[in-house]
Motif scaffolding. Structure first.
Motif, PDB file in Angstrom:
ATOM      1  N   ALA A  49       0.818  -1.090  -0.126  1.00 48.84           N
ATOM      2  CA  ALA A  49      -0.072  -0.069  -0.071  1.00 48.84           C
ATOM      3  C   ALA A  49       0.904   1.297  -0.035  1.00 48.84           C
ATOM      4  O   ALA A  49       0.523   2.349  -0.653  1.00 48.84           O
ATOM      5  CB  ALA A  49      -1.026  -0.095   1.357  1.00 48.84           C
ATOM      6  N   GLN A  50       2.070   1.161   0.577  1.00 47.63           N
ATOM      7  CA  GLN A  50       3.015   2.290   0.849  1.00 47.63           C
ATOM      8  C   GLN A  50       3.347   2.855  -0.694  1.00 47.63           C
ATOM      9  O   GLN A  50       3.755   3.932  -1.060  1.00 47.63           O
ATOM     10  CB  GLN A  50       4.066   2.055   1.500  1.00 47.63           C
ATOM     11  CG  GLN A  50       3.782   1.767   2.837  1.00 47.63           C
ATOM     12  CD  GLN A  50       2.761   2.707   3.473  1.00 47.63           C
ATOM     13  OE1 GLN A  50       3.043   3.534   3.876  1.00 47.63           O
ATOM     14  NE2 GLN A  50       1.793   1.868   3.729  1.00 47.63           N
ATOM     15  N   ALA A  51       3.355   1.701  -1.708  1.00 43.18           N
ATOM     16  CA  ALA A  51       3.760   2.093  -3.244  1.00 43.18           C
ATOM     17  C   ALA A  51       2.598   2.326  -3.984  1.00 43.18           C
ATOM     18  O   ALA A  51       2.708   1.989  -5.301  1.00 43.18           O
ATOM     19  CB  ALA A  51       4.577   1.165  -3.724  1.00 43.18           C
ATOM     20  N   ALA A  52       1.207   2.375  -3.548  1.00 46.51           N
ATOM     21  CA  ALA A  52       0.124   2.473  -4.360  1.00 46.51           C
ATOM     22  C   ALA A  52       0.245   3.399  -5.378  1.00 46.51           C
ATOM     23  O   ALA A  52       0.845   4.604  -5.119  1.00 46.51           O
ATOM     24  CB  ALA A  52      -1.042   2.767  -3.482  1.00 46.51           C
ATOM     25  N   HIS A  53      -0.445   3.413  -6.571  1.00 45.32           N
ATOM     26  CA  HIS A  53      -0.502   4.384  -7.668  1.00 45.32           C
ATOM     27  C   HIS A  53      -1.783   5.090  -7.475  1.00 45.32           C
ATOM     28  O   HIS A  53      -1.437   6.160  -8.452  1.00 45.32           O
ATOM     29  CB  HIS A  53      -0.486   3.491  -8.884  1.00 45.32           C
ATOM     30  CG  HIS A  53      -1.679   2.543  -9.263  1.00 45.32           C
ATOM     31  ND1 HIS A  53      -1.663   1.461  -8.764  1.00 45.32           N
ATOM     32  CD2 HIS A  53      -2.628   2.839 -10.023  1.00 45.32           C
ATOM     33  CE1 HIS A  53      -2.945   0.855  -9.293  1.00 45.32           C
ATOM     34  NE2 HIS A  53      -3.670   1.946  -9.815  1.00 45.32           N
ATOM     35  N   SER A  54      -2.325   4.818  -6.416  1.00 46.37           N
ATOM     36  CA  SER A  54      -3.679   5.793  -6.424  1.00 46.37           C
ATOM     37  C   SER A  54      -4.395   5.644  -4.957  1.00 46.37           C
ATOM     38  O   SER A  54      -3.865   4.851  -4.281  1.00 46.37           O
ATOM     39  CB  SER A  54      -4.615   5.761  -7.341  1.00 46.37           C
ATOM     40  OG  SER A  54      -5.338   4.502  -7.190  1.00 46.37           O
ATOM     41  N   ALA A  60      -7.590  -0.114  -1.283  1.00 49.75           N
ATOM     42  CA  ALA A  60      -7.804  -1.639  -1.738  1.00 49.75           C
ATOM     43  C   ALA A  60      -6.727  -2.573  -1.053  1.00 49.75           C
ATOM     44  O   ALA A  60      -6.963  -3.532  -0.356  1.00 49.75           O
ATOM     45  CB  ALA A  60      -7.540  -1.744  -3.206  1.00 49.75           C
ATOM     46  N   LYS A  61      -5.347  -2.102  -1.129  1.00 49.25           N
ATOM     47  CA  LYS A  61      -4.483  -3.026  -0.421  1.00 49.25           C
ATOM     48  C   LYS A  61      -4.728  -3.028   1.005  1.00 49.25           C
ATOM     49  O   LYS A  61      -4.392  -4.009   1.562  1.00 49.25           O
ATOM     50  CB  LYS A  61      -2.931  -2.329  -0.638  1.00 49.25           C
ATOM     51  CG  LYS A  61      -2.466  -2.332  -2.085  1.00 49.25           C
ATOM     52  CD  LYS A  61      -2.072  -3.663  -2.545  1.00 49.25           C
ATOM     53  CE  LYS A  61      -1.438  -3.718  -3.908  1.00 49.25           C
ATOM     54  NZ  LYS A  61      -2.284  -4.125  -5.055  1.00 49.25           N
ATOM     55  N   LEU A  62      -5.145  -1.753   1.611  1.00 50.68           N
ATOM     56  CA  LEU A  62      -5.047  -1.952   3.084  1.00 50.68           C
ATOM     57  C   LEU A  62      -6.469  -2.689   3.475  1.00 50.68           C
ATOM     58  O   LEU A  62      -6.713  -3.244   4.509  1.00 50.68           O
ATOM     59  CB  LEU A  62      -5.329  -0.475   3.845  1.00 50.68           C
ATOM     60  CG  LEU A  62      -4.082   0.273   3.834  1.00 50.68           C
ATOM     61  CD1 LEU A  62      -4.340   1.584   4.491  1.00 50.68           C
ATOM     62  CD2 LEU A  62      -2.652  -0.463   4.637  1.00 50.68           C
ATOM     63  N   THR A  63      -7.495  -2.760   2.529  1.00 51.74           N
ATOM     64  CA  THR A  63      -8.740  -3.394   3.022  1.00 51.74           C
ATOM     65  C   THR A  63      -8.419  -5.081   2.831  1.00 51.74           C
ATOM     66  O   THR A  63      -8.657  -5.968   3.731  1.00 51.74           O
ATOM     67  CB  THR A  63      -9.668  -3.224   2.024  1.00 51.74           C
ATOM     68  OG1 THR A  63     -10.036  -1.961   1.780  1.00 51.74           O
ATOM     69  CG2 THR A  63     -11.080  -4.134   2.003  1.00 51.74           C
ATOM     70  N   ILE A  64      -7.462  -5.309   1.927  1.00 56.67           N
ATOM     71  CA  ILE A  64      -6.801  -6.817   1.935  1.00 56.67           C
ATOM     72  C   ILE A  64      -6.155  -7.111   3.402  1.00 56.67           C
ATOM     73  O   ILE A  64      -6.450  -8.207   3.698  1.00 56.67           O
ATOM     74  CB  ILE A  64      -5.867  -6.963   0.798  1.00 56.67           C
ATOM     75  CG1 ILE A  64      -6.839  -7.087  -0.429  1.00 56.67           C
ATOM     76  CG2 ILE A  64      -5.157  -8.379   0.838  1.00 56.67           C
ATOM     77  CD1 ILE A  64      -5.986  -6.968  -1.802  1.00 56.67           C
ATOM     78  N   SER A  65      -5.434  -6.381   3.538  1.00 56.68           N
ATOM     79  CA  SER A  65      -4.506  -6.181   4.874  1.00 56.68           C
ATOM     80  C   SER A  65      -5.568  -6.590   6.230  1.00 56.68           C
ATOM     81  O   SER A  65      -5.030  -7.479   6.934  1.00 56.68           O
ATOM     82  CB  SER A  65      -3.569  -5.198   5.059  1.00 56.68           C
ATOM     83  OG  SER A  65      -2.786  -5.478   6.108  1.00 56.68           O
ATOM     84  N   ASN A  66      -6.630  -5.671   6.156  1.00 57.72           N
ATOM     85  CA  ASN A  66      -7.523  -5.865   7.285  1.00 57.72           C
ATOM     86  C   ASN A  66      -8.301  -7.264   7.114  1.00 57.72           C
ATOM     87  O   ASN A  66      -8.263  -7.823   8.284  1.00 57.72           O
ATOM     88  CB  ASN A  66      -8.639  -4.891   6.859  1.00 57.72           C
ATOM     89  CG  ASN A  66      -9.537  -4.382   8.374  1.00 57.72           C
ATOM     90  OD1 ASN A  66      -9.109  -4.947   9.345  1.00 57.72           O
ATOM     91  ND2 ASN A  66     -10.726  -3.856   8.184  1.00 57.72           N
TER      92      ASN A  66
END
Length: 117
Positions: A49-54, A60-66
């Motif tokens: 998520a730290q390198a997310a393009h938007s 979306a990445k943090l939702t997966i992490s959650n």
């Protein structure tokens, strides 16, 4: 500048690996695999998520992490038995830290979604 969620999930993954090794030493291979897969995936997705393009990709990445954090909480609860990890010294940390990680992820996701509006 320190990033609390990145640091917390990295330290958590290190403790999960310790619990994984403990479980494997005691012959609980499948349970160990489930725990380490979910528990280390939290931080991996936070790192992505730290390198997310938007901002949307970030959410979306943090939702997966959650979701992975919630699965990890499930496995920690399952493994909280004397013959598994119940008496392991890392168990109190794991139980407390997963709750904090979930709350923090929920907060970041909520704030990020509000900023998308």
């Amino acid at each position: 500048m320190a990033n609390v969620i990145v640091d917390k999930t990295f330290r958590f993954a290190q403790e999960i690996i310790g619990a994984y090794l403990f479980l494997r030493e005691h012959g609980h291979f499948k349970l160990a695999d489930q725990l380490v897969k979910a528990g280390t995936s939290i931080g991996a997705n936070v790192e992505e998520a730290q390198a997310a393009h938007s901002k949307l990709d970030f959410v979306a990445k943090l939702t997966i992490s959650n979701k992975e954090a919630r699965e990890t909480r499930y496995w920690i609860r399952v493994l909280d038995r004397k013959e598994l990890l119940g008496e392991n010294q890392s168990m109190p940390y794991l139980k407390n830290e997963i709750e904090e990680i979930i709350l923090l992820l929920n907060s970041i996701i909520k704030k990020s979604r509000e900023n998308l509006q």
